[in-house]
Design a protein around this motif. Structure first.
Motif, PDB file in Angstrom:
ATOM      1  N   LEU A 167      -1.689  15.602   9.419  1.00  0.00           N
ATOM      2  CA  LEU A 167      -3.040  15.032   9.425  1.00  0.00           C
ATOM      3  C   LEU A 167      -3.265  14.076   8.240  1.00  0.00           C
ATOM      4  CD1 LEU A 167      -6.024  16.725  10.929  1.00  0.00           C
ATOM      5  CD2 LEU A 167      -6.363  15.379   8.868  1.00  0.00           C
ATOM      6  N   PRO A 168      -3.032  14.529   6.983  1.00  0.00           N
ATOM      7  CA  PRO A 168      -3.197  13.547   5.893  1.00  0.00           C
ATOM      8  C   PRO A 168      -2.194  12.392   5.961  1.00  0.00           C
ATOM      9  CG  PRO A 168      -2.493  15.704   5.040  1.00  0.00           C
ATOM     10  CD  PRO A 168      -2.860  15.895   6.476  1.00  0.00           C
ATOM     11  N   ILE A 169      -1.002  12.640   6.472  1.00  0.00           N
ATOM     12  CA  ILE A 169      -0.031  11.532   6.587  1.00  0.00           C
ATOM     13  C   ILE A 169      -0.558  10.489   7.570  1.00  0.00           C
ATOM     14  CG2 ILE A 169       2.309  10.863   7.298  1.00  0.00           C
ATOM     15  CD1 ILE A 169       3.223  13.719   6.480  1.00  0.00           C
ATOM     16  N   LEU A 170      -1.018  10.955   8.731  1.00  0.00           N
ATOM     17  CA  LEU A 170      -1.537  10.026   9.741  1.00  0.00           C
ATOM     18  C   LEU A 170      -2.756   9.275   9.198  1.00  0.00           C
ATOM     19  CD1 LEU A 170      -1.500   8.884  12.606  1.00  0.00           C
ATOM     20  CD2 LEU A 170      -2.850  10.856  13.351  1.00  0.00           C
ATOM     21  N   TYR A 171      -3.605  10.014   8.479  1.00  0.00           N
ATOM     22  CA  TYR A 171      -4.791   9.377   7.887  1.00  0.00           C
ATOM     23  C   TYR A 171      -4.374   8.230   6.961  1.00  0.00           C
ATOM     24  CZ  TYR A 171      -9.088   8.831   5.161  1.00  0.00           C
ATOM     25  OH  TYR A 171     -10.200   8.317   4.540  1.00  0.00           O
ATOM     26  N   ALA A 172      -3.394   8.511   6.101  1.00  0.00           N
ATOM     27  CA  ALA A 172      -2.957   7.491   5.137  1.00  0.00           C
ATOM     28  C   ALA A 172      -2.314   6.303   5.848  1.00  0.00           C
ATOM     29  CB  ALA A 172      -1.980   8.109   4.138  1.00  0.00           C
ATOM     30  N   PRO A 199       0.846  -1.198   0.000  1.00  0.00           N
ATOM     31  CA  PRO A 199       0.000   0.000   0.000  1.00  0.00           C
ATOM     32  C   PRO A 199       0.882   1.249   0.000  1.00  0.00           C
ATOM     33  CG  PRO A 199      -0.647  -1.515   1.751  1.00  0.00           C
ATOM     34  CD  PRO A 199       0.643  -2.025   1.186  1.00  0.00           C
ATOM     35  N   VAL A 200       0.432   2.271  -0.725  1.00  0.00           N
ATOM     36  CA  VAL A 200       1.250   3.474  -0.894  1.00  0.00           C
ATOM     37  C   VAL A 200       0.510   4.699  -0.366  1.00  0.00           C
ATOM     38  CG1 VAL A 200       2.238   5.055  -2.622  1.00  0.00           C
ATOM     39  CG2 VAL A 200       2.508   2.570  -2.891  1.00  0.00           C
ATOM     40  N   GLY A 201       1.206   5.503   0.416  1.00  0.00           N
ATOM     41  CA  GLY A 201       0.738   6.844   0.763  1.00  0.00           C
ATOM     42  C   GLY A 201       1.447   7.805  -0.176  1.00  0.00           C
ATOM     43  N   LEU A 202       0.705   8.467  -1.045  1.00  0.00           N
ATOM     44  CA  LEU A 202       1.331   9.214  -2.130  1.00  0.00           C
ATOM     45  C   LEU A 202       1.319  10.715  -1.880  1.00  0.00           C
ATOM     46  CD1 LEU A 202       2.597   8.739  -4.953  1.00  0.00           C
ATOM     47  CD2 LEU A 202       0.334   9.189  -5.915  1.00  0.00           C
ATOM     48  N   ALA A 203       2.525  11.275  -1.670  1.00  0.00           N
ATOM     49  CA  ALA A 203       2.642  12.718  -1.482  1.00  0.00           C
ATOM     50  C   ALA A 203       3.198  13.361  -2.741  1.00  0.00           C
ATOM     51  CB  ALA A 203       3.555  13.013  -0.297  1.00  0.00           C
ATOM     52  N   ASN A 204       3.590  12.526  -3.687  1.00  0.00           N
ATOM     53  CA  ASN A 204       4.253  13.006  -4.892  1.00  0.00           C
ATOM     54  C   ASN A 204       3.228  13.228  -6.000  1.00  0.00           C
ATOM     55  OD1 ASN A 204       5.259  12.760  -7.539  1.00  0.00           O
ATOM     56  ND2 ASN A 204       7.196  11.982  -6.753  1.00  0.00           N
ATOM     57  N   PRO A 249      -4.073  -0.356  -2.292  1.00  0.00           N
ATOM     58  CA  PRO A 249      -4.616   0.998  -2.126  1.00  0.00           C
ATOM     59  C   PRO A 249      -3.544   2.072  -2.296  1.00  0.00           C
ATOM     60  CG  PRO A 249      -4.366  -0.078   0.012  1.00  0.00           C
ATOM     61  CD  PRO A 249      -3.956  -1.083  -1.014  1.00  0.00           C
ATOM     62  N   ILE A 250      -3.933   3.164  -2.953  1.00  0.00           N
ATOM     63  CA  ILE A 250      -3.076   4.361  -3.008  1.00  0.00           C
ATOM     64  C   ILE A 250      -3.797   5.436  -2.202  1.00  0.00           C
ATOM     65  CG2 ILE A 250      -2.007   6.115  -4.478  1.00  0.00           C
ATOM     66  CD1 ILE A 250      -1.996   4.123  -6.761  1.00  0.00           C
ATOM     67  N   LEU A 251      -3.197   5.849  -1.102  1.00  0.00           N
ATOM     68  CA  LEU A 251      -3.833   6.834  -0.219  1.00  0.00           C
ATOM     69  C   LEU A 251      -3.164   8.177  -0.395  1.00  0.00           C
ATOM     70  CD1 LEU A 251      -3.989   4.200   2.501  1.00  0.00           C
ATOM     71  CD2 LEU A 251      -6.002   5.514   1.820  1.00  0.00           C
ATOM     72  N   PRO A 252      -3.923   9.187  -0.794  1.00  0.00           N
ATOM     73  CA  PRO A 252      -3.316  10.489  -1.082  1.00  0.00           C
ATOM     74  C   PRO A 252      -2.839  11.210   0.168  1.00  0.00           C
ATOM     75  CG  PRO A 252      -5.696  10.596  -1.368  1.00  0.00           C
ATOM     76  CD  PRO A 252      -5.372   9.174  -1.047  1.00  0.00           C
ATOM     77  N   ILE A 253      -1.597  11.670   0.130  1.00  0.00           N
ATOM     78  CA  ILE A 253      -1.047  12.481   1.225  1.00  0.00           C
ATOM     79  C   ILE A 253      -0.876  13.905   0.735  1.00  0.00           C
ATOM     80  CG2 ILE A 253       0.888  12.824   2.798  1.00  0.00           C
ATOM     81  CD1 ILE A 253       1.410   9.913   2.860  1.00  0.00           C
ATOM     82  N   ASP A 254      -1.970  14.575   0.531  1.00  0.00           N
ATOM     83  CA  ASP A 254      -1.936  16.026   0.332  1.00  0.00           C
ATOM     84  C   ASP A 254      -3.304  16.461   0.800  1.00  0.00           C
ATOM     85  OD1 ASP A 254      -2.764  14.898  -2.526  1.00  0.00           O
ATOM     86  OD2 ASP A 254      -3.664  16.876  -2.275  1.00  0.00           O
ATOM     87  N   SER A 255      -3.413  17.689   1.230  1.00  0.00           N
ATOM     88  CA  SER A 255      -4.629  18.050   1.959  1.00  0.00           C
ATOM     89  C   SER A 255      -5.883  17.912   1.103  1.00  0.00           C
ATOM     90  CB  SER A 255      -4.501  19.464   2.539  1.00  0.00           C
ATOM     91  OG  SER A 255      -4.342  20.397   1.508  1.00  0.00           O
ATOM     92  N   GLU A 256      -5.815  18.282  -0.189  1.00  0.00           N
ATOM     93  CA  GLU A 256      -7.018  18.254  -1.021  1.00  0.00           C
ATOM     94  C   GLU A 256      -7.490  16.828  -1.295  1.00  0.00           C
ATOM     95  OE1 GLU A 256      -4.347  20.018  -1.639  1.00  0.00           O
ATOM     96  OE2 GLU A 256      -4.953  22.115  -1.770  1.00  0.00           O
TER      97      GLU A 256
END
Lengths: 385, 385
Positions: free
Chosen positions: B269-274, B120-125, B146-153
Motif C-alpha cells: 500500500l505505501p509503495i503503491l502510494y509513493a 523523485p525518490v520513494g524512501l523505504a530506508n 519529492p521524497i515519498l516515504p515508503i513505510d506505513s507510519e
C-alpha cells in the motif's frame, strides 16, 4: 475580513457561529442575520454585532424589534421579516459567506437564493440537502459556489476527501453513535417510550433529532446528504456504529487507504472549518489523543433500525422519495412524542408514505415545498388511521 | 509509463515493488535494479524484468551474473557492482522514479545521487533519513525533488498532511505497536532474552528491526525521520501506542482536527502510494472497516522504553547525534543478539555513545559515513568494556 450572513442566528449553530466571530474579530464580521421569534435575543444580537440587516419571523415581531432599536438609539439596521426577509439576509450585497442554520425547510429558499447569488454556503441544515439537494447542488455547480457542510459527519468527510481525487473514492463511511437502543433487544422495541428515546448517549440535541438518532433515521438523512454533497451513489455510502462519537466519519479510497477525522464533539470545529476553508485557524478545541484509549466499531443492525434501509431506498430513487422520507419522519416523530403511535410506528409510517410516493424530481423550490406538504398530508392520514 | 530504478530489488520492499509492477504493467516498468549478493535472484529478476542495468554487491558476483546472462542468451543488460554500481542504477538516465530500499547506510550515496539527478525518490530506508536527513532534504529542496516515504507510519502522515497547510500542523502522532514488552513489568526487563525480543506481536520483520521494535528505538528512528521528512521540530512529534497497528499514524491540526490513516498492514500500500502519487490506483488491498471492532491507544512508557527519550534527545541535537543513535543501536542490538549485553544494555550503550558525541552537522555523505564509523567504534568499545 469575511462578512457573514447567518440564517438562524439565535439557534444553536447560529450562536456557535457568533462565538467564533467573537474569537476571530480580525477574520469575521456579521453583515446580516435571520432569526426566529425571539425578539429579545434578536435585539441583543443587533446591539452586540451591529449587522446591517435583521430578519425576524413575522411583521409584528419586526415592528417590535424596530421600535426597540429606535428606543435604544441604534440606527442603520434594517429590519425585515418572513421568507422574503430571510432571502434578503442570505443575498445581502456585502455578505461573503452564508451560514445556513435554520432548521427544517424554512431555510430552503434563502439558501437557494444565496447560491444563485454566488455566495459560498456553510450548510448546517440537513433538510435542505435531503429535500432539495438535487436543485441546490445543480445551482452550486452552475454558479461555481462551494457548499461546506457544517455537521460533524459531513465535515469530517469533506476533510478526508482532500486526500484523493473524486474518482478515487471507493466509499464514504458515516459513523453513528447507534443511539440509546444500540443494545436493546428487538423484542423490546415495541415498548420504547418517548422518555427513553429522548435520552441520547453522547450528544445533547433538539427533540426531533434525538428521536431520529434513536431510530437511526438521522443517519439515513445523512446518507442522502452525503450522496448529494459529495456526488456519490448510495451504494458508495456506508454506516458504521461507533459509540464513542470520536471518529466523525471516514473515506475509503480505491487503493485501500482509509482516512478518518477525529476531534472533540464541539460544533464550533466544523463551523470554523467551513468559515475558514481552505485555511485552518488555530483554535482552543484540542483533543487529547492519548485519552482515546478505546474505540469501538460495529455494523449497524438493519433489522432493529429499518429507517436505515428506508433511507437507502429513498436515496436510490431520489427526488420526491427523499422529500417524502423527511416529511413522513417529521410527522411520525411528532405523533410518537405525542403518544399517538409506538416507536416502531415511525418506520412503518415512513415505509407507507414512501410506498405511495410517485417517482418525481422537482426542479424548483416551489415544487419541493409542494411535494413536502403533500407527503406530510399522507403521513398525517396514515398516523391518524 | 513510469520507469523505476529499484535499490534493494531482492529485499522485501524490492520484491513488493516488483509485485506492484506486475499488477500495473501499463503504469510501471523496471529500468535498473541494485541487489545484494544473491546471484540466483538477480538472474531471475533480469530474466523476468529485463532492466537495462543491474548492480550487484561485488565484482566477482557481477562476473558470475554476466556469465549466466550470456549463457542464457540474454543481451542488453549491463552488469555493474559496488557503491558506484548502485549510484549508476539510481541515476540511470531513463529512470523516472527511484525506490530506495537498501537496508542501512549502504543506500545512502545512491539515494543522494538520485536526488541530485532530479529523480523523485520513494524512501523505504530509515537509516538514510536518520543518518543524513539534513543533507538529503536540503538536496531535495534545492533540486525540487519529492521524497515519498515508503513505510506505513510516514506514508500515513504524508497522506494526512494533504488535508492542511504545513503551518497548520500542530503535531504528528506516530503510532507504535508497543512491541512484545508493552505489558512486561519494568522489573522483568533485565532478564529479557533475544528469543523473547524476536517475537513481534503484529509484524514479521528482520532481526534488527524486530529488536528495535522491542526497545521502541525503531519508533525513535521514526521520530527523527518525521522531523526531517516533514520539516517539523521534535516537540511536534508524539508517539502513541496502538497495539492493533491499524491506524498507521495521525496528524493533528491547529484547529483541533486530527486526521488518521487506516489500512491493512501490507507494505504494497505505501509503495503503491509513493509510486502513483498524487494518484491512487485501485488495488486489491481492501480493509474491512466493520472488522475494526476495537482500537486501543495509550501513552508510551518512557521509563520502560528509554530509547524513546534518547531518540528525542538526539533529534533535538540533530547531525552527529542522530548518526550516533543509529550506529550505537546497530552495534548494541548485535551485541544483545550475541548474548554479550543484556536487553537494557541497548539503551545504556546508546546513552553512553550519545553522551560522548560532539555536536556536529555533517554536510557531505562522506562526513556522515565517517561519523557513522566513528560512533560504531565508540559503541563497540563500550559494549566490549
Amino acid at each position: 475580513m469575511k462578512k457573514l450572513a447567518i440564517l438562524g442566528s439565535t439557534g444553536s449553530i447560529g450562536q456557535s457561529t457568533l462565538s467564533i466571530v467573537e474569537q476571530f474579530p480580525d477574520r469575521y464580521s456579521v453583515t446580516s442575520v435571520a432569526c426566529g421569534r425571539n425578539v429579545d435575543q434578536a435585539f441583543a444580537q443587533a446591539v452586540r454585532w451591529r449587522p446591517k440587516l435583521i430578519s425576524i419571523a413575522t411583521e409584528e415581531l419586526a415592528c417590535r424589534l424596530s421600535a426597540r432599536l429606535h428606543q435604544a438609539g441604534i440606527a442603520g439596521i434594517d429590519v425585515v421579516h418572513g421568507t422574503e426577509g430571510t432571502v434578503a439576509v442570505s443575498t445581502h450585497a456585502e455578505a461573503d459567506f452564508v451560514v445556513s442554520a435554520i432548521v427544517g425547510v424554512a431555510g430552503l429558499e434563502a439558501t437557494h437564493a444565496a447560491i444563485l447569488a454566488g455566495k459560498p454556503v456553510g450548510l448546517a441544515n440537513k433538510e435542505c440537502m435531503v429535500a432539495a439537494g438535487e436543485i441546490l447542488t445543480a445551482a452550486a455547480r452552475q454558479c461555481n459556489v462551494p457548499i461546506l457542510p457544517i455537521d460533524s459527519e459531513h465535515n469530517a468527510v469533506h476533510q478526508c476527501l482532500r486526500v484523493g481525487a473524486h474518482k478515487e473514492v471507493k466509499a464514504i463511511w458515516l459513523t453513528a453513535s447507534g443511539g440509546p437502543f444500540r443494545k436493546t433487544p428487538l423484542a423490546d422495541f415495541a415498548a420504547i417510550t418517548p422518555a427513553q428515546a429522548l435520552k441520547h448517549p453522547t450528544w445533547v440535541m433538539g427533540r426531533r433529532i434525538t428521536i431520529d438518532s434513536a431510530t437511526m433515521l438521522n443517519k439515513g438523512l445523512e446518507i442522502i446528504e452525503a450522496c448529494r454533497l459529495f456526488d456519490v451513489s448510495p451504494s458508495q455510502v456506508r454506516v458504521i456504529v461507533h459509540p464513542q462519537s470520536t471518529v466523525h466519519s471516514l473515506v475509503e479510497y480505491v487503493d485501500g487507504s482509509i482516512l478518518a477525522q477525529i476531534s472533540v464533539t464541539d460544533m464550533c470545529l466544523p463551523i470554523l472549518y467551513a468559515l475558514a476553508y481552505p485555511e485552518r485557524p488555530a483554535s482552543t478545541l484540542t483533543f487529547d489523543l492519548a485519552a482515546l484509549r478505546h474505540l469501538e466499531f460495529e455494523e449497524p443492525d438493519f433489522e432493529r433500525f429499518p429507517c436505515l434501509r428506508l433511507a437507502f431506498e429513498a436515496a436510490d430513487k431520489g427526488g420526491a422519495h427523499t422529500i417524502a422520507l423527511n416529511a413522513a419522519d417529521e410527522i411520525a416523530v411528532e405523533a410518537f412524542l405525542d403518544g399517538r403511535i409506538p416507536f416502531m410506528g415511525i418506520p412503518r409510517t415512513i415505509e407507507k408514505v414512501l410506498a405511495s410516493t410517485v417517482e418525481a424530481h422537482p426542479t424548483t423550490i416551489g415544487q419541493v415545498l409542494a411535494a413536502d406538504r403533500e407527503a406530510r398530508q399522507r403521513a398525517n392520514a396514515f398516523v391518524d388511521s
